[in-house]
Design a protein around this motif. Structure first.
Motif, short mmCIF file in Angstrom:
data_model
loop_
_atom_site.label_atom_id
_atom_site.label_comp_id
_atom_site.label_asym_id
_atom_site.label_seq_id
_atom_site.Cartn_x
_atom_site.Cartn_y
_atom_site.Cartn_z
N THR A 1527 124.09 -85.69 98.55
CA THR A 1527 122.89 -85.02 97.74
C THR A 1527 121.56 -85.67 97.88
O THR A 1527 121.47 -86.98 97.67
CB THR A 1527 123.23 -84.37 96.60
N ASN A 1528 120.48 -84.95 98.11
CA ASN A 1528 119.16 -85.55 97.92
C ASN A 1528 118.68 -86.00 96.55
O ASN A 1528 118.38 -86.80 96.06
CB ASN A 1528 118.09 -84.93 98.67
N ASN A 1529 118.87 -84.69 95.69
CA ASN A 1529 118.60 -84.71 94.37
C ASN A 1529 119.84 -84.56 93.50
O ASN A 1529 120.58 -83.47 93.45
CB ASN A 1529 117.83 -83.72 93.95
N CYS A 1530 120.22 -85.68 92.76
CA CYS A 1530 121.48 -85.52 91.98
C CYS A 1530 121.28 -84.58 90.94
O CYS A 1530 120.21 -84.74 90.04
CB CYS A 1530 121.74 -86.73 91.56
N PRO A 1531 122.31 -83.63 90.83
CA PRO A 1531 122.18 -82.55 89.55
C PRO A 1531 122.47 -83.26 88.24
O PRO A 1531 123.04 -84.22 88.38
CB PRO A 1531 123.02 -81.52 89.99
N PRO A 1532 122.21 -82.46 87.15
CA PRO A 1532 122.72 -83.04 85.85
C PRO A 1532 124.50 -83.15 86.05
O PRO A 1532 124.96 -82.32 86.57
CB PRO A 1532 122.35 -82.13 84.83
N CYS A 1533 124.91 -84.37 85.08
CA CYS A 1533 126.19 -84.38 85.34
C CYS A 1533 127.10 -83.29 84.62
O CYS A 1533 126.54 -82.79 83.68
CB CYS A 1533 126.58 -85.92 84.51
N GLU A 1697 119.10 -89.53 75.43
CA GLU A 1697 118.69 -88.30 75.19
C GLU A 1697 117.37 -87.91 75.49
O GLU A 1697 117.21 -86.68 76.07
CB GLU A 1697 118.94 -88.16 73.93
N MET A 1698 116.26 -88.61 75.38
CA MET A 1698 114.94 -88.40 75.75
C MET A 1698 115.00 -88.14 77.16
O MET A 1698 114.41 -87.11 77.65
CB MET A 1698 114.21 -89.65 75.35
N VAL A 1699 115.76 -88.91 78.19
CA VAL A 1699 115.63 -88.56 79.23
C VAL A 1699 116.32 -87.12 79.73
O VAL A 1699 115.82 -86.25 80.65
CB VAL A 1699 116.47 -89.70 80.44
N LYS A 1700 117.59 -86.92 79.15
CA LYS A 1700 118.24 -85.84 79.40
C LYS A 1700 117.32 -84.49 79.02
O LYS A 1700 117.36 -83.52 79.51
CB LYS A 1700 119.43 -85.67 78.37
N LYS A 1701 116.45 -84.65 77.60
CA LYS A 1701 115.70 -83.63 77.34
C LYS A 1701 114.54 -83.23 78.32
O LYS A 1701 114.18 -82.12 78.58
CB LYS A 1701 115.09 -83.87 76.12
N LYS A 1702 114.06 -84.37 79.06
CA LYS A 1702 113.10 -84.28 80.03
C LYS A 1702 113.60 -83.48 81.18
O LYS A 1702 113.14 -82.71 81.69
CB LYS A 1702 112.57 -85.73 80.42
N ILE A 1703 114.67 -84.10 81.58
CA ILE A 1703 115.58 -83.11 82.62
C ILE A 1703 115.70 -81.72 82.51
O ILE A 1703 115.66 -80.97 83.35
CB ILE A 1703 116.82 -83.71 83.08
N ASN A 1704 116.07 -81.44 81.30
CA ASN A 1704 116.54 -80.07 80.75
C ASN A 1704 115.26 -79.09 80.16
O ASN A 1704 115.69 -78.18 79.91
CB ASN A 1704 117.31 -80.18 79.52
N GLU A 1705 114.03 -79.92 80.33
CA GLU A 1705 112.92 -78.99 80.04
C GLU A 1705 112.69 -77.82 81.10
O GLU A 1705 111.95 -76.99 80.53
CB GLU A 1705 111.70 -79.88 79.94
N GLN A 1706 113.14 -78.15 82.10
CA GLN A 1706 113.02 -77.15 83.45
C GLN A 1706 113.95 -75.87 83.11
O GLN A 1706 113.84 -74.91 83.92
CB GLN A 1706 113.08 -77.59 84.62
N ASP A 1709 112.28 -72.24 83.28
CA ASP A 1709 111.86 -72.07 84.41
C ASP A 1709 113.17 -71.45 84.98
O ASP A 1709 113.10 -70.33 86.06
CB ASP A 1709 111.24 -73.24 85.15
N ILE A 1710 114.39 -72.11 84.93
CA ILE A 1710 115.63 -71.77 85.61
C ILE A 1710 116.23 -70.34 85.04
O ILE A 1710 116.59 -69.32 85.87
CB ILE A 1710 116.67 -72.64 85.37
N ALA A 1750 119.12 -75.73 88.98
CA ALA A 1750 118.23 -75.17 89.85
C ALA A 1750 118.82 -75.10 91.25
O ALA A 1750 118.79 -74.22 92.16
CB ALA A 1750 116.97 -76.06 90.12
N ASN A 1751 119.89 -76.33 91.64
CA ASN A 1751 120.67 -75.96 92.92
C ASN A 1751 121.60 -74.88 92.88
O ASN A 1751 121.81 -74.30 93.90
CB ASN A 1751 121.49 -77.26 92.95
N ASP A 1752 122.17 -74.61 91.52
CA ASP A 1752 122.98 -73.35 91.64
C ASP A 1752 122.26 -72.13 92.10
O ASP A 1752 122.79 -71.31 92.85
CB ASP A 1752 123.46 -73.23 90.18
N LEU A 1753 121.07 -71.92 91.42
CA LEU A 1753 120.25 -70.79 91.85
C LEU A 1753 119.97 -70.67 93.25
O LEU A 1753 119.88 -69.54 94.10
CB LEU A 1753 119.16 -70.49 91.08
N TRP A 1754 119.66 -72.11 93.84
CA TRP A 1754 119.17 -72.31 95.47
C TRP A 1754 120.37 -71.66 96.18
O TRP A 1754 120.36 -70.74 97.11
CB TRP A 1754 118.64 -73.57 95.69
#
Length: 1971
Positions: A1527-1533, A1697-1706, A1709-1710, A1750-1754
């Protein structure tokens, strides 16, 4: 109107084709509409949720108005249902539709309370769970059919009831659709509490109803209120009239006076405690008391206060935790009201103030407990008890009524010594209290001591043995049995509530014969602990199946307190289970009865306690003593028998007139004239006969002793079911009606109609029940069925998960993505073939047919012992079954076989249905059938059996792979078989945890309903028993029905086998109303049995009331005439056991036993016994063989098997005998242990005494009672075998041997006599000696001539003297055919009609010589020689000569495949259309840069490449490696989050932000404390003081204070501890830390330094700083859980957790994108008619899933678009293709659709590229096929054939369709269009343009007739007249500007879509058809 005929031609079909990416021309608008619509739906959902709360102002107003508006809203509350009020609105609040539609049905449930969680209107937790289960991840979840089938398997079972909807999810949708009316119709009275808020209809609860209830019996009030659906609604009101409050309090307080209905009262208390009435109305009412000015009303208040106090007391005692706040407030207000009332002059009773003081004390105590943190739950039994300890010396003074029945923790302490008094057998008791106290303490100690001492012994052994428990598993304990690694597996719905299937380790128990063993019998008490008995749970065995026990499975039911403790324990927790052999249920009932027995109410104290020897007549005879005995008189005296005064001895008739002997007459007289009669009956003297005479006399004179209403029945109590059946059958002969039998399963057909269960379920009885009981039963039963159905769905799956190998589709959600993908690939990257996928898990576990044979060594088959198919052996009543039969009481439960009308067969059918869906291999089936075709399963039966055993062992193991080990596995196919099984067990354990979690929610509701139903049934039983004339019970039944008996109040009690019953049991059988007690038994036969030997001998616990009263000198009669034994046998009892025993004349005429010299003999021997490993039993093989051989000899003397009984004194010998007795030879012979044969008799008894040892231990053969039973069972002959030398040491046996020797009836050999040759005798001292009489006679030949002419070949045999049954087995001498062949069969068999002898014959067709049966024509014989013919290909045929030649040559030859590759494959492919799979590696470079691992065939010749599974393995922020392939962009674990602390565990996915733990930090030690919250860095330094704990091994701990003790010891594990890593490990004072995540032990100073290294240090060294957790320095496992390093961990987690929060801010949009896709899905569903596309429908389910990325929706968006294009292509095929083209085209499209559905379809760049290229090819192929179809319609197919074929060759050639190919095809199609114009006008395009230009008509003037001939209408273009077409004579034109319906616009001329004269004229849509 002008007409212009241009040319004849056909109309071209309207091919509206669009294969563009956006299928929706109005997509934007549609999405906007969809969004708006979604907003409206959400708005409606919010409105509905607000409505469903049911407490809004609007709803209250609506209730006040009595309007109908509530019908569509939520079903609020129903707190009367299921959870005793605790679940309240959580289970209520079903959102239902109104009359017409489904708009309101957004969810089934309203919002719940904290008990159920916060459930939204759009669905509930369960529905969500179902949806998750349906969606799964990827497409590996079970298919729709599988899921529906799994649900249906359970649902079908419920459908048979014909009641409610079959499936809670599906069915209720249907109910909603029917609106409120439909719901009410389906649920009957349930709808009463729903709807409008008016006074509930039907079973309402208005003022009048409450007034009526206050006059009823408290039980009726309690049952009516608790089961009335309107009560919760009434109690939820926030306001209430004062008079209604007072009436309601009166009714509730009256209900709480029903002390017997415990379950009902708990439920009622649960409804009250959470109600507005208790929390709001009552406090307001009490406040109003203070300001009351009305004197008359004030005078009534003290009475109302008493009622409120009763309610408050009950609620606080039942729910001490959840009601404490409200109760405390109520009590304060009560106190204020009392002060106010007293001040106004009202009198307050002292009892009221005393009650308030007691309640205040309890509340203060509870508040103290709450502050201490020791108040845990409402079900904490000790919550209401003071915490102060009891002084040891005070126990003697402690009232026995306050002693808990279950053992307490204090009792398991070493120094506990209970206070006990012996049962007084030689003097009277001081008073009744001491009498009851003595028996209570002795009985309780009898079941507690084995448990207490056994656990002491266990703990002592653990301390002595150190850490390891391996030897402990094989150690035997005196008082208990141990079961290790016990785990709760499956919850089960039982009649008594929730049971659990538990599994234990069977390895230490391989020696146990479960059929015979007394282990884990029904009712046995077990104690489970997971913390070394610091805490424990109690349960009883509630079901026992020996087959399941062999697998380590047994069903148990927890006690009430233990059930609530269980909710706080993890379901996968391992326990040690301790069993004590006591039948606890009987103990419990009797102990409860003793505690509840009021001293003044105990009858017959004069005799039982005071031991008075002057027995009075029954009190009822004081009024009238006139008896009529004509019914029992001898027939000769019946007419002369007149009534007489029974208290006058001289008035009694003579014994001859009554048909009694002298002692029987005296016993009969005593029984009728004394209120306590004791009758002793030695063996054969007719105890039962006399007892029945007494019963008949009493029953024919009922008027003497029954009360005025005739409701006081006679109670008959027997120790065993068999004795009860015998006695009641005797009563039935003279009493045809009025009998009720209560006890275990009856074998009597006569008594079947009188069983309690049968009677209570009869329609006649149920019609007579009071209405409140019928209503309550129906209401509670309905709730029970709902809960059972919910629970059963999970438990069936849990049960099935134990039975075999689960299909991978059911485990998919518990398998990591990486492992799921690798599971579907062979080693080397090859995908598993489609036909093997069903058995994929089987293949992986090495159970497929292709690997079974190769796996034998790895499986360890060579170590497996073969299962021995033991011959059918004789059936013996197992002692375990006999004990169990006496314990199980057939209670009043549903006669249809289970709850909800479900039969056992239906349940089994449902389980089978789920098994079929869930299991790839079911080990419960007789033959294991893996999921392969029959011809593939080629392993032999022996191998199959071995494999089955091995799989059973693997499934039974508890060890599973750890999650750390799991993460380190990259490819599951590379694991060894052992590790595969460990990984499989990890997956299954996750699956089971989820199922258990789902089941937990329904368990308490089910238990609550069961308890309430039990109360109702008890009242039903009471109604039945009160009207009975005779009630028959076993002692166990009497104990269980003790409370009911106290209310039935039988006046007359007869106890049969009274000498076998413990005195405490007899006490609790008696009620205060008992006026006459008759005890019948024989204390010189079997006595009661106690569990503890010390109590039996030193405290006289084993002495029955019968024996004690005889010893105390109370008058009794012994029966003296025996009617059973021949005199020689009777001499063994008299005078050695009985002083006198007369022989009745009937026993003097028995015939002698055939084939033997004597009728009584004792065979002496000195062969030693053997001890049985399990239990304290023994066997003697010498005796067993002798007895079996002797029994065989007797059968040969033509005695029937039913005439012979083999008795033995030990159960071990019983099973030794069974193994020697095949059923075909010994069927019908009775084999029993002595104790279970009392009361029985037989003609011939063979007695094996077993005991023979050097120590001279005779065991219980020195007990006269047992010897008496053993020697008194035989009527005609008794033969004993035993060690007489050893037995002679016992005085009784010595006397018996003296008697035997006097008559020469003892010796070392038994004399056998031949009936045919009396002079021939055999001395038999062993089994071998019986071989001298092989056929029961002697060894001389028989020499009898048979009918066939042969001589009987047997030796002398006394049976079948005329040889009518003899079968001659010599060879038959008859000739069968002309060739002189003799019959090949034995003489007694019929000869065959055709000669079967094989002879050489020549086969005419091939001239081969074959061995053919004599009678068979060689023409019809199939020659078996190999075929010599050559196949057309030149290779030899591999069939036999007589069979047709094979059509498929399997010889391997080089083949050139269509793809251009060559390979070796079967020859037949050269001549068949079918092509083999090309195995040439692809090796194409994919767009990701990696080489393709597929083959030419798997990559479809390069058209759709095999997915790239190159491992990503980038490190994610959570410290896990990315498991997605390439995968190019690793999804959340997507793994389960591993963050945890001592308080809790995060239950989210790893990639989601965790909620921080806000509990106080738990890092405390004696030296320092942390004051921060758990998630914050600690404000204390690590403690460096050494730990003071001592390890199990006895050595000091090597850890530090405040940290968890390491599991290693410096002395015991020296090498491991001192292994050098940092360099400081081997220092003598080194201290260590054990990391909890991985278990490694590390020296603390080095670890502190390592953990303290800052990330800046790493950065300074040139390394990149990474945000991640610190890792174990030894194994790199992330450190997540460690108090010492909590600060470091918390800082790292905060950054993560700060990084996770940043990732999950999208995520917003999802969500927006998800809603857009949902709108598009709905729009396209109707626009393109996608209803039949299963995969498209599945997309909707996927879109509803939580936590989509986002990958699931794609993936879903791409799949949706491609599926729409597939549907368009199929539409073209249906409308515009010839059938020959359409068939191949559909096949191509199906293949393309298959690519879209593939489980590895993630729409990677390569996959999208391949799909687009293939779609382009299919689109052009569709255009070509459409043109071919058009040409065919015009008859011009030949014109374009060659061009079309060239294009088709390009489109269908192997390999990917390139852009160059596409350009070539498009150009070729354009050229084709020139030859075949698309207009269909038969002219060229240029000609058409010229004509249109010449006519100069605007668009819409050109038309065509029905046959396609074109014409023009001039002027306005509107048709004004009709004409005929000159070409075909069809109608053209029309009238009034309206075109004839058969005509239409000729769009092909000018492109117009509508006539010029039409409203649509201004909306032309030009453009040629886009293909």
């Amino acid at each position: 109107m002008d007409r212009l005929t241009l040319i004849t031609g056909r109309r071209e079909p309207n091919n509206d084709i669009d294969t563009g990416q956006n299928a929706n021309a109005h997509g934007g608008r549609g999405r906007r509409q969809g969004s708006a619509q979604g907003d409206r739906v959400r708005e409606q959902g919010d409105r509905r949720r607000a409505q469903s709360r049911g407490s809004s102002q609007g709803e209250r107003e609506e209730r006040d108005r009595g309007g109908e508006g509530m019908r569509g809203r939520g079903r609020r509350g129903r707190a009367e249902a299921w959870k005793g009020g605790q679940r309240g609105a959580g289970r209520g609040g079903r959102v239902e539709t109104g009359e017409g539609g489904g708009g309101a049905a957004a969810g089934r449930w309203g919002e719940g309370d904290a008990q159920r969680g916060d459930r939204q209107g759009s669905g509930n937790e369960r529905e969500g769970a179902v949806r998750k289960r349906v969606q799964g991840r990827g497409n590996g979840e079970p298919s729709a059919a599988e899921r529906e089938g799994a649900r249906q398997g359970v649902a079908d079972m419920w459908a048979r009831r014909g009641g409610h909807s079959v499936d809670r999810r599906e069915g209720r949708r249907g109910e909603r659709g029917n609106g409120a009316r439909g719901w009410q119709e389906k649920n009957g009275r349930r709808s009463d509490s729903v709807g409008t808020g008016r006074a509930p209809q039907g079973r309402g609860l208005g003022y009048k109803k409450l007034e009526e209830l206050t006059e009823k019996d408290p039980s009726e009030v309690a049952i009516t209120l608790s089961s009335n659906a309107a009560l919760p609604t009434m109690l939820s009101e926030a306001k209430m009239r004062q008079d209604l409050i007072e009436l309601l309090c009166l009714a509730l307080s009256r209900a709480f006076k029903s002390r017997a209905d415990r379950g009902t009262l708990q439920h009622l208390g649960g409804i009250i405690k959470d109600s507005g009435f208790f929390r709001t109305v009552l406090p307001h009412y009490l406040v109003g008391m203070v300001s009351e000015f009305n004197a008359a009303r004030r005078a009534q208040y003290p009475r109302h206060l008493e009622n409120i106090l009763v309610i408050a007391s009950e609620v606080i005692s039942t729910f001490p935790v959840s009601s404490i706040k409200t109760a405390s407030m109520l009590l304060t207000l009560l106190q204020a009201s009392i002060y106010s009332l007293r001040a106004s002059g009202e009198e307050i009773k002292p009892q009221t103030e005393e009650t308030i003081e007691n309640l205040q004390g309890i509340i203060k105590h509870l508040q103290d407990r709450s502050r201490e943190g020791t108040l845990r739950s409402d079900r904490d039994t000790y919550a209401l008890l003071p915490t102060g300890g009891v002084n040891p010396g005070e126990e003697e003074e402690q009232d026995f009524r306050s002693i808990p029945i279950y053992p307490t923790l204090e009792e398991f302490q070493q120094d506990h010594r209970p206070f006990l008094r012996p049962n007084l057998t030689s003097q009277r008791y001081t008073n009744t209290h001491i009498y009851l106290d003595t028996h209570f303490r002795l009985l309780r100690e009898d079941f507690v001591r084995p448990l207490r001492e056994g656990i002491h012994q266990l703990l002592q052994n653990q301390m002595n043995m150190g850490r390891t428990d391996t030897p402990l598993r094989t150690k035997r304990f005196d008082d208990i049995r141990l079961y290790f690694d016990t785990q709760l597996m499956v919850p089960k719905c039982t009649q008594t509530g929730i049971g659990y299937i538990v599994q234990f380790d069977t390895k230490p128990l391989q020696f146990v014969c479960w059929e015979n063993s007394k282990r884990l019998i029904f009712g046995s008490l077990v104690c489970l602990s997971c913390d070394n008995f610091e805490t424990f749970l109690f349960a009883t065995v509630s079901d026992r199946d020996p087959k399941a026990l062999k697998k380590g499975l047994v069903q148990i039911t927890f006690t009430e307190e233990s059930r609530y403790k269980l909710t706080r324990i993890q379901r996968d927790q391992l326990f040690v289970m301790v069993e004590t052999t006591a039948y606890f249920e009987a103990y419990r009932y009797v102990l409860e009865g003793l505690q509840e027995q009021e001293e003044a109410d105990l009858p017959f104290q004069r005799y039982i306690v005071e031991c008075s020897t002057e027995v009075r007549p029954p009190s009822y005879l004081q009024r009238k003593d006139s008896y009529d005995l004509s019914s029992i008189a001898d027939p000769n005296y019946k007419d002369r028998m007149l009534p007489f005064h029974s208290l006058k001895a001289e008035a009694w008739p003579k014994m001859e007139e009554l048909g009694l002997d002298e002692s029987q007459m005296r016993a009969f007289q005593l029984a009728l004239t004394k209120e306590l009669a004791i009758i002793q009956g030695p063996p054969g003297t007719g105890k039962t006969f006399v007892g029945l005479k007494i019963a008949q006399a009493l029953l024919t004179n009922q008027s003497l002793w029954r009360d005025e209403l005739g409701t006081a029945p006679m109670l008959v109590v027997c120790y065993t079911n068999h004795a009860l059946d015998q006695f009641l059958e005797g009563i039935h002969k003279f009493l045809q009606k009025g009998i009720v039998r209560v006890g275990g399963r009856s074998n009597s057909e006569i008594l079947k109609q009188f069983n309690l269960r049968e009677l209570t379920q009869s329609h006649n009885f149920r019609r007579t029940l009071p209405s409140h009981l019928r209503g309550a039963y129906n209401e509670i039963h309905k709730q029970l069925c709902q809960e059972e159905r919910e629970l059963q769905e999970q438990s069936i799956k849990l049960e099935c998960s134990l039975k075999g190998v689960i299909r991978e589709s059911f485990l998919q959600r518990f398998i990591s993505n990486q492992h799921w993908d690798s599971l579907h690939l062979r080693p080397g990257g090859f995908e598993i073939p489609t036909e093997k996928k069903n058995g994929l898990m089987m293949e992986w576990l090495g159970l497929g047919s292709t690997v079974v044979l190769q796996r034998e060594t790895e499986y360890g088959y060579e170590e497996e012992a073969m299962e021995v198919d033991e011959e059918d052996l004789i059936e013996i009543a197992e002692e375990a079954d006999l004990i169990q039969a006496e314990r199980i009481i057939e209670d009043n439960f549903d006669p249809r076989g289970g709850r909800d009308g479900r039969k056992k067969e239906d349940m089994e059918e449902a389980v089978r249905a789920v098994e079929e869906l869930m299991l790839a291999m079911n080990l419960d089936k007789a033959d294991i059938q893996a999921e392969q075709r029959e011809e593939e399963w080629k392993i032999q039966g022996a191998q199959r059996k071995k494999m089955k055993n091995r799989i059973k062992k693997e499934l039974g193991k508890t060890s599973a792979m750890t999650e750390l080990e799991e993460r380190n596995v990259l490819d599951v196919w590379t694991l060894s078989l052992q590790d595969r099984w460990r990984l499989y067990r990890l997956w299954v354990s996750r699956y089971r945890v989820e199922l258990n979690t789902r089941a937990l929610t329904s368990e308490q509701a089910y238990q609550n309903a069961v308890d309430r139903l039990a109360d109702v049934k008890r009242h039903e039983n009471l109604c039945l028993l009160r009207d009975a004339t005779v009630i028959g019970m076993t002692t166990t039944g009497a104990a269980k029905f003790r409370k009911t008996l106290q209310q039935v109040r039988p006046r007359l009690v007869i106890v049969e086998e009274a000498a076998e019953v413990l005195e405490a049991h007899t006490i609790t059988t008696l009620s205060q109303a008992c006026q006459h007690l008759i005890l019948i038994g024989d204390h010189q036969q079997l006595r009661p049995s106690a569990t503890v030997f010390d109590l039996a001998k030193n405290f006289n616990l084993e002495m029955s009331m019968f024996e004690r009263l005889v010893k105390m000198g109370l008058p009794y009669i012994r029966l003296n005439y025996q009617h059973r034994m021949r005199p020689e046998i009777a001499r063994l009892l008299t005078p050695h056991i009985y002083t006198e025993l007369e022989n009745h004349p009937s026993v003097l005429d028995y015939e002698n036993i055939k084939g033997l010299k004597t009728n009584l003999f004792f065979v002496e021997h000195s062969h030693l016994e053997e001890e049985i490993k399990d239990g304290r039993s023994h066997q003697n093989l010498h005796e067993a063989k002798f007895v079996v051989a002797f029994c065989r000899y007797l059968l040969l003397q033509e005695y029937k098997p039913e005439q012979i009984t083999i008795l033995t004194t030990y159960t071990g010998q019983l099973h030794c005998l069974r193994k020697l007795m095949p059923a075909k030879e010994f069927s019908g012979v009775k084999v029993h242990v002595v104790d279970k044969y009392q009361g029985e008799e037989n003609d011939i008894v063979l007695l094996s005494l077993v005991r023979s040892n050097p120590q001279g231990k005779v065991g219980f053969l020195n007990i006269p009672n047992r010897v008496c039973v053993a020697l008194s069972r035989a009527k005609k002959a008794l033969y004993c075998i035993g060690n007489s030398a050893m037995l002679s040491q016992v005085k009784l046996w010595s006397n018996i041997f003296h008697t035997l020797r006097e008559n020469d009836q003892v010796g070392q050999a038994l004399t056998l006599c031949c009936q045919n040759h009396p002079d021939r005798q055999v001395k038999a001292s062993s089994a071998e000696d019986f071989k001298q009489a092989p056929e029961g006679g002697c060894t001389q030949p028989c020499e009898f001539r048979l009918e066939c002419g042969h001589v009987c070949s047997r030796v002398c045999h006394p049976y079948d003297q005329e040889h009518k049954e003899y079968k001659c087995v010599k060879n038959c001498q008859k000739i069968l055919c002309e060739q002189g062949h003799k019959c090949t069969l034995v003489c007694y068999k019929p000869c065959p009609k055709q000669c079967p002898v094989k002879v050489e014959k020549i086969i005419p067709r091939c001239q081969h010589t074959q061995m053919v049966p004599c009678h068979q024509d060689p023409e019809k014989f199939e020659c078996q020689k190999p075929c010599q013919k050559l196949l057309p290909c030149g290779h030899p045929c591999d069939s036999v000569c007589g069979a047709p030649c094979t059509s498929r040559c399997m010889v391997k030859v080089p083949l050139r495949l269509k793809c251009g590759h060559s390979q070796q494959d079967a020859c037949f492919y050269k001549t068949h259309m079918e092509q083999p799979e090309c195995r040439t590696p692809c090796e194409h470079q994919l767009q990701c840069g990696h080489a393709c691992h597929g083959t030419c065939s798997k990559c479809y010749q390069g058209r759709f490449h095999f997915p790239c599974f190159h491992k990503c393995e980038r490190l994610l922020i959570c410290s896990h490696k990315c498991s997605k392939p390439c995968t190019n962009n690793c999804p959340p674990c997507q793994r389960n989050c591993e963050n945890c602390c001592v308080h809790s565990r995060c239950m989210k996915r790893c990639g989601e932000p965790c909620a921080p733990c806000v509990e106080p930090c738990a890092w405390n030690c004696p030296h320092q404390n942390c004051s921060k919250l758990c998630h914050e860095p600690c404000d204390r330094p690590p403690c460096t003081q050494p730990c003071a704990m001592i390890l199990n091994c006895g050595h000091p701990c090597i850890g530090l204070c405040g940290d968890k003790c390491p599991s290693k010891c410096r002395i015991c594990d020296y090498d491991e501890v001192t292994e050098i890593f940092f360099g400081t490990e081997d220092e003598p004072d080194a201290r260590f830390i054990q990391l909890e995540d991985c278990g490694h032990i590390i020296e603390y100073t080095a670890m502190d330094t390592y953990m303290g290294m800052e990330d800046s240090n790493q950065a300074n060294e040139g390394q990149q700083v990474a945000i991640k957790l610190k890792e174990c320095p030894k194994c790199r496992t992330p450190i997540r859980k460690n108090l010492r390093y909590g600060s470091h961990i918390n800082r790292s987690l905060a950054e993560i957790e700060m990084v996770k929060k940043k990732i999950n801010e999208q995520q917003p949009d999802i969500e927006e994108r998800r809603e857009t896709l949902q709108d598009q899905w709905e729009e396209n569903l109707h626009l393109h008619e996608m209803h039949e596309q299963g995969e498209y429908i599945h997309i909707k389910i996927r879109l509803e899933k939580n936590n989509l990325t986002a990958n699931d929706l794609w993936v879903l968006e791409n799949k949706m678009d491609f599926l729409i294009r597939v549907e368009k292509l199929l539409k073209i095929e249906k409308e515009n293709m010839l059938s020959r083209h359409g068939f191949r085209f559909k096949k191509n499209v199906a293949e393309f659709a298959g690519w879209l559905k593939a489980y590895h379809q993630n729409f990677t760049d390569q996959q999208v590229f391949d799909l687009q290229r293939e779609l382009g090819r299919l689109t052009l192929l569709a255009e070509l096929n459409a043109r071919c179809n058009l040409a065919d319609q015009r008859g011009q197919a030949d014109k374009i054939q060659s061009e079309a074929q060239k294009i088709r060759d390009v489109l269908e050639m192997p390999g990917q369709f390139t852009e160059q190919d596409q350009c070539r095809v498009k150009e070729a199609l354009q050229e084709l269009d020139k030859k075949l114009p698309l207009t269909g006008l038969g002219i060229s395009e240029e000609e058409r343009k010229m004509i249109v230009s010449a006519m100069k008509m605007p668009p819409g003037h050109w038309y065509k007739c029905p046959n396609g001939h074109v014409y023009v209408i001039t002027e306005c273009g509107g048709a004004m007249e009709r004409r005929r077409c000159p070409d075909c004579n069809a109608t053209i034109g029309g009238e009034s500007h309206r075109l004839d319906s058969s005509n239409q616009v000729a769009s092909e001329m000018d492109g117009a879509q509508h006539p010029a004269w039409s409203e649509a004229y201004n909306l032309p849509n030009f453009g040629r058809l886009n293909l």
